[in-house]
Design an enzyme around this catalytic site. Structure first.
Site, mmCIF file in Angstrom:
data_model
loop_
_atom_site.group_PDB
_atom_site.id
_atom_site.type_symbol
_atom_site.label_atom_id
_atom_site.label_comp_id
_atom_site.label_asym_id
_atom_site.label_seq_id
_atom_site.Cartn_x
_atom_site.Cartn_y
_atom_site.Cartn_z
ATOM 1 N N GLY A 1 52.369 17.312 29.658
ATOM 2 C CA GLY A 1 51.836 18.565 29.105
ATOM 3 C C GLY A 1 52.960 19.474 28.651
ATOM 4 O O GLY A 1 54.146 19.201 28.875
ATOM 5 N N PHE A 2 52.577 20.572 28.047
ATOM 6 C CA PHE A 2 53.572 21.468 27.440
ATOM 7 C C PHE A 2 54.499 22.070 28.501
ATOM 8 O O PHE A 2 55.734 21.921 28.458
ATOM 9 C CB PHE A 2 52.814 22.558 26.685
ATOM 10 C CG PHE A 2 53.663 23.578 25.997
ATOM 11 C CD1 PHE A 2 54.873 23.241 25.401
ATOM 12 C CD2 PHE A 2 53.228 24.893 25.921
ATOM 13 C CE1 PHE A 2 55.641 24.200 24.751
ATOM 14 C CE2 PHE A 2 53.981 25.861 25.276
ATOM 15 C CZ PHE A 2 55.193 25.512 24.694
ATOM 16 N N ILE A 3 53.915 22.718 29.508
ATOM 17 C CA ILE A 3 54.744 23.349 30.540
ATOM 18 C C ILE A 3 55.369 22.268 31.433
ATOM 19 O O ILE A 3 56.542 22.350 31.804
ATOM 20 C CB ILE A 3 53.912 24.359 31.360
ATOM 21 C CG1 ILE A 3 53.410 25.483 30.426
ATOM 22 C CG2 ILE A 3 54.734 24.941 32.516
ATOM 23 C CD1 ILE A 3 52.461 26.467 31.077
ATOM 24 N N TYR B 1 36.972 28.204 32.672
ATOM 25 C CA TYR B 1 38.398 27.909 32.886
ATOM 26 C C TYR B 1 39.001 28.902 33.882
ATOM 27 O O TYR B 1 39.647 28.510 34.864
ATOM 28 C CB TYR B 1 39.141 27.965 31.551
ATOM 29 C CG TYR B 1 40.645 28.013 31.702
ATOM 30 C CD1 TYR B 1 41.347 26.900 32.172
ATOM 31 C CD2 TYR B 1 41.365 29.166 31.396
ATOM 32 C CE1 TYR B 1 42.716 26.936 32.335
ATOM 33 C CE2 TYR B 1 42.744 29.202 31.552
ATOM 34 C CZ TYR B 1 43.419 28.097 32.020
ATOM 35 O OH TYR B 1 44.773 28.137 32.184
ATOM 36 N N LYS C 1 40.503 28.311 37.757
ATOM 37 C CA LYS C 1 41.854 28.674 38.205
ATOM 38 C C LYS C 1 41.796 29.580 39.434
ATOM 39 O O LYS C 1 42.619 29.471 40.339
ATOM 40 C CB LYS C 1 42.614 29.361 37.062
ATOM 41 C CG LYS C 1 43.089 28.387 35.991
ATOM 42 C CD LYS C 1 44.203 27.525 36.551
ATOM 43 C CE LYS C 1 44.743 26.512 35.591
ATOM 44 N NZ LYS C 1 45.727 25.611 36.219
#
Ligand code: UGA
Length: 344
Positions: free
Chosen positions: A25-27, A170, A174
């Protein structure tokens, strides 16, 4: 007597070792790279799902696989049997921490398919917290989000604000993940750093998010889809600052929740203007109603990250956008074809 060479080796501390989820993933990919460059061993798990273009995840993964201290394993964290099998395939692992960055992200799509968010962000998080407990891994870093602040009239978001008004499944998923982490800290003494990321952008970023979508639309002279009038504000945060924030959060904190925000919020309108100026093109804007899952504005209070973690963001928004545009232009031939850049 131990030969001198071996004696020296004995004194060399073992490299730090981490299990990191969401490594494609990006992070995740950027944090993994930073850890690998520091000399740490990283085992990276990712299920390479189709939340967005597989080509981008592969591109990130290929760059990590150049490091000898990286090991990739394809694992779906929402499936306990996959976690067990992957764990058993590791020989005597001794991880300092699990850095849990795997998530179903994307605020607006969570309205259409909430179940997948619950599976990954709640069940998956529970599975990793349980792994920490059962395997005596003392620390967990958990990726959370500015969206946990939800519907609020408070302009500057500090970690002590209540999080009972999520605007999307979402955000709710979280908040649930944060709650589970708190319970594992309370019950089992697990050291937990919860990181609330604020709209992270940068080279090879998520193609479903505004920055890359808008860079693409303006560069290719296509209309961009704008929700609302563009006055909504985001505390956009550059990816390298985020990866460094994860790195800083590896210290022992007991239980700590930290905002990681860029520090200079911008309206979406201004972001479009800066991108258009850098590309030397006029944006074509297709207006759509505001999305009900979106927060109106995000602005992080980062004083706790500064004082406890010693973290401050370094990359100004305009500079970060410049780097993102440069990456897009360098990789244009394949990046322009990523499906989620054009449709929604
Ligand atoms: C982003 C990420 O998607 C979440 O994973 C993350 O948790 C969250 O940041 C966060 O900060 O916690 P978001 O702020 O919605 O969520 O990021 P963008 O997709 O970049 O959207 C920013 C703004 O641009 C929103 O108001 C959105 O409605 C708007 N937008 C986005 C558009 O007008 N058009 C688009 O095509 C995309």
């Amino acid at each position: 007597m131990i030969p001198r060479e071996n004696a020296m080796n004995d004194l060399t501390p073992a490299p730090r070792a981490f299990l990191l989820t969401g490594c494609a993933g990006f992070i995740g990919a950027n944090t993994t790279r930073m850890l690998l460059e520091s000399g740490a061993q990283v085992v990276g798990w990712d299920n390479l799902n189709d939340a967005y273009a597989a080509a981008l995840k592969q591109w990130r993964l290929e760059r990590l696989q150049e490091f000898p201290n990286f090991r990739f394993m394809k694992v779906d964290i929402s499936r306990r049997e996959e976690i067990l099998a992957a764990w058993n395939a590791l020989s005597s692992p001794r991880f300092e921490a699990i850095i849990h960055l795997a998530a179903r992200a994307g605020v607006r799509y969570s309205v259409e398919n909430p179940w997948t968010y619950i599976e990954t962000n709640c069940i998956g998080t529970l599975n990793l917290l349980e792994l920490c407990r059962v395997r005596s891994i003392p620390k967990c870093v958990l990726a959370s989000s500015s969206s946990v602040y939800g519907e609020t009239s408070v302009p500057i978001l500090s970690e002590d604000l209540p999080t009972q008004t999520p605007c999307s499944p979402y955000a709710a998923s979280k908040i649930a993940g944060e709650g589970l982490a708190y319970a594992y800290h309370h019950l089992h003494g697990l050291d937990v750093s919860i990181l609330r990321f604020f709209t992270v952008y940068g080279p090879a970023g998520r193609p479903d998010m505004s920055v890359l979508r808008f860079v693409h639309a303006i560069a290719e002279e296509k209309p961009l889809r704008l929700y609302g009038d563009g006055r909504q504000v985001r505390d956009f945060t550059y990816i390298d600052d985020i990866a460094r924030g994860v790195f800083c959060s590896l210290k022992k904190v007991g239980l700590g929740t930290f905002n990681l925000g860029g520090g200079a919020p911008s309206s979406v309108r201004d972001m479009i203007r800066i991108i258009a100026d850098h590309l030397g093109k006029a944006p074509q804007v297709e207006y759509h109603p505001s999305h009900p899952a979106d927060m109106e504005s995000t602005q992080a209070d980062i004083s706790r990250a500064r004082s406890v973690l010693g973290w401050v963001p370094n990359v100004a928004f305009e500079e970060g956008l410049k780097r993102t545009i440069a990456w897009y232009l360098e990789n244009r031939s394949w990046v322009r074809s990523l499906a989620t850049l054009s449709g929604e």
